[in-house]
Design a protein around this motif. Structure first.
Motif, PDB file in Angstrom:
ATOM      1  N   HIS A 102       0.918  -1.274   0.163  1.00 22.57           N
ATOM      2  CA  HIS A 102       0.193  -0.010   0.276  1.00 22.57           C
ATOM      3  C   HIS A 102       0.948   1.068  -0.736  1.00 22.57           C
ATOM      4  O   HIS A 102       1.320   1.923   0.965  1.00 22.57           O
ATOM      5  N   TYR A 103       1.212   2.187  -1.478  1.00 20.20           N
ATOM      6  CA  TYR A 103       1.892   2.914  -1.269  1.00 20.20           C
ATOM      7  C   TYR A 103       1.860   3.918  -0.755  1.00 20.20           C
ATOM      8  O   TYR A 103       2.261   5.014  -0.501  1.00 20.20           O
ATOM      9  N   ASP A 104       0.305   3.979  -0.600  1.00 23.92           N
ATOM     10  CA  ASP A 104       0.217   5.828  -0.493  1.00 23.92           C
ATOM     11  C   ASP A 104       0.243   5.943   1.515  1.00 23.92           C
ATOM     12  O   ASP A 104       0.209   6.605   1.580  1.00 23.92           O
ATOM     13  N   ALA A 105      -0.161   3.850   1.709  1.00 29.73           N
ATOM     14  CA  ALA A 105      -0.179   4.875   3.284  1.00 29.73           C
ATOM     15  C   ALA A 105       1.388   4.231   3.966  1.00 29.73           C
ATOM     16  O   ALA A 105       1.162   3.753   5.105  1.00 29.73           O
ATOM     17  N   GLY A 106       2.150   3.812   2.895  1.00 24.31           N
ATOM     18  CA  GLY A 106       2.988   3.296   3.272  1.00 24.31           C
ATOM     19  C   GLY A 106       3.807   2.233   4.145  1.00 24.31           C
ATOM     20  O   GLY A 106       4.879   1.994   5.041  1.00 24.31           O
ATOM     21  N   TYR A 107       2.983   1.144   3.843  1.00 21.23           N
ATOM     22  CA  TYR A 107       3.215   0.201   4.447  1.00 21.23           C
ATOM     23  C   TYR A 107       2.987  -1.485   3.911  1.00 21.23           C
ATOM     24  O   TYR A 107       1.805  -0.948   2.516  1.00 21.23           O
ATOM     25  N   ALA A 108       3.165  -2.250   4.009  1.00 18.18           N
ATOM     26  CA  ALA A 108       2.239  -3.864   2.815  1.00 18.18           C
ATOM     27  C   ALA A 108       2.186  -4.580   4.154  1.00 18.18           C
ATOM     28  O   ALA A 108       2.757  -4.285   5.319  1.00 18.18           O
ATOM     29  N   VAL A 109       1.358  -5.352   3.851  1.00 15.70           N
ATOM     30  CA  VAL A 109       0.326  -6.039   3.926  1.00 15.70           C
ATOM     31  C   VAL A 109       0.695  -7.651   3.358  1.00 15.70           C
ATOM     32  O   VAL A 109       0.743  -8.090   2.619  1.00 15.70           O
ATOM     33  N   ALA A 110       1.423  -8.699   4.524  1.00 17.39           N
ATOM     34  CA  ALA A 110       1.899  -9.859   4.039  1.00 17.39           C
ATOM     35  C   ALA A 110       1.358 -11.264   5.225  1.00 17.39           C
ATOM     36  O   ALA A 110       1.094 -11.225   6.264  1.00 17.39           O
ATOM     37  N   THR A 111       1.081 -12.382   4.513  1.00 13.83           N
ATOM     38  CA  THR A 111       1.134 -13.517   5.257  1.00 13.83           C
ATOM     39  C   THR A 111       2.020 -13.809   4.839  1.00 13.83           C
ATOM     40  O   THR A 111       2.425 -14.976   3.773  1.00 13.83           O
ATOM     41  N   VAL A 112       2.542 -14.875   6.317  1.00 15.34           N
ATOM     42  CA  VAL A 112       3.542 -15.118   6.322  1.00 15.34           C
ATOM     43  C   VAL A 112       3.688 -16.626   7.408  1.00 15.34           C
ATOM     44  O   VAL A 112       3.171 -16.616   8.487  1.00 15.34           O
TER      45      VAL A 112
END
Length: 285
Positions: free
Chosen positions: A185-195
């Protein structure tokens, strides 16, 4: 959470079932050797994810989280600082909100809920009616969640690898395993991942979360410099007792020779420093 997956399922597990403490070079019982002029930290060996001292540090961190949750809520209306961000509403109804406090508070709830749900499911705990991911969270419910986790710390540390959803800064997204499903999520500055994460990742998540809360709320202390001589290299003024995520550590390290004093060695050091101080006072008088 953060980059905890790198500690899952260590490759250097010994034949007798022991493994290095998951805190790596931050292990409170780590030993130090000097190899080619470089200081190498060797985490303590343990039959579970963390050594005894680091396990207690995780327990303390979890117990502190409800208090941080409450304080973060009280600080949401604070004006912007070097850490937080102030956002105002309309001119008629100004609503100053420190989003950083609010976001960390949400992350705290999500972290505790996610790991708590896994512990209750894996350990088949009965009598715990909390709907971990969706319950309305209050200081009381969060305290109850943390009490369940600390009462079943072995179950937490023993959790096998399983897919979990985490949020990381964009800068950390590239370091995720290739098998991770990542949504940036480039606008928000974070990434959501499944790990895939296990019990070691859980403990590291709790330590990092408590540390971030302490830093955000301004509770970060300073390392304590112990007065006296190192018992190994005889250097004066090089002994440091670090300030960790759960307060001042019950161990010390010599900045000159790298010797780390833990357990009985630390107690002997404290006694020796006390005797050195008494002797110094006698000589001065």
């Amino acid at each position: 959470m953060g980059r905890y997956w790198v500690h899952s399922m260590p490759d250097d597990m010994r034949d007798d079932g022991q493994r290095p403490c998951a805190r790596g070079d931050r292990c409170a019982r780590a030993t130090v050797t000097i190899e080619k002029g470089e200081r190498i930290y060797h985490p303590a060996l343990t039959y579970r994810a963390f050594c005894e001292t680091c396990s207690e540090a995780v327990r303390n961190a979890i117990q502190e989280l409800p208090g941080y949750y409450t304080e973060l809520g009280e600080r949401i209306g604070d004006h912007a600082t070097g850490i937080g961000q102030r956002v105002s509403g309309s001119k008629d109804l100004p609503t100053p909100i420190n989003l950083t406090f609010d976001e960390l508070r949400t992350e705290l709830v999500n972290t505790i809920s996610a790991w708590g749900a896994r512990v209750c499911e894996t350990a088949k705990l009965s009598g715990h009616s909390i709907d971990w991911p969706t319950t309305r969270h209050t200081p009381d419910t969060l305290t109850r969640m943390c009490e369940i986790l600390t009462a079943h710390l072995d179950a937490l540390f023993s959790l096998p690898p399983a897919p979990m959803t985490i949020t990381v800064p964009l800068a950390e997204a590239d370091a995720l395993p290739e098998t991770a499903e990542v949504r940036r999520h480039y606008d928000a500055g974070y990434a959501v991942a499944t790990v895939e994460l296990d019990g070691a990742d859980a403990g590291l998540a709790m330590l990092k979360l408590a540390s971030r809360c302490r830093w955000m709320l301004g509770h970060v202390g300073r390392p304590e410099r112990l007065q006296g001589r190192c018992l190994h290299c005889d250097m004066v003024g090089a002994l440091i007792r670090p300030d960790l995520s759960t307060g001042l550590a019950d161990w010390a390290e010599c900045g000159a020779c790298g010797t780390r004093y833990t357990g009985v060695e630390y107690l002997n050091l404290v006694r020796a420093l006390y005797e050195q101080e008494i002797q110094h006072q006698r000589e001065a008088s």
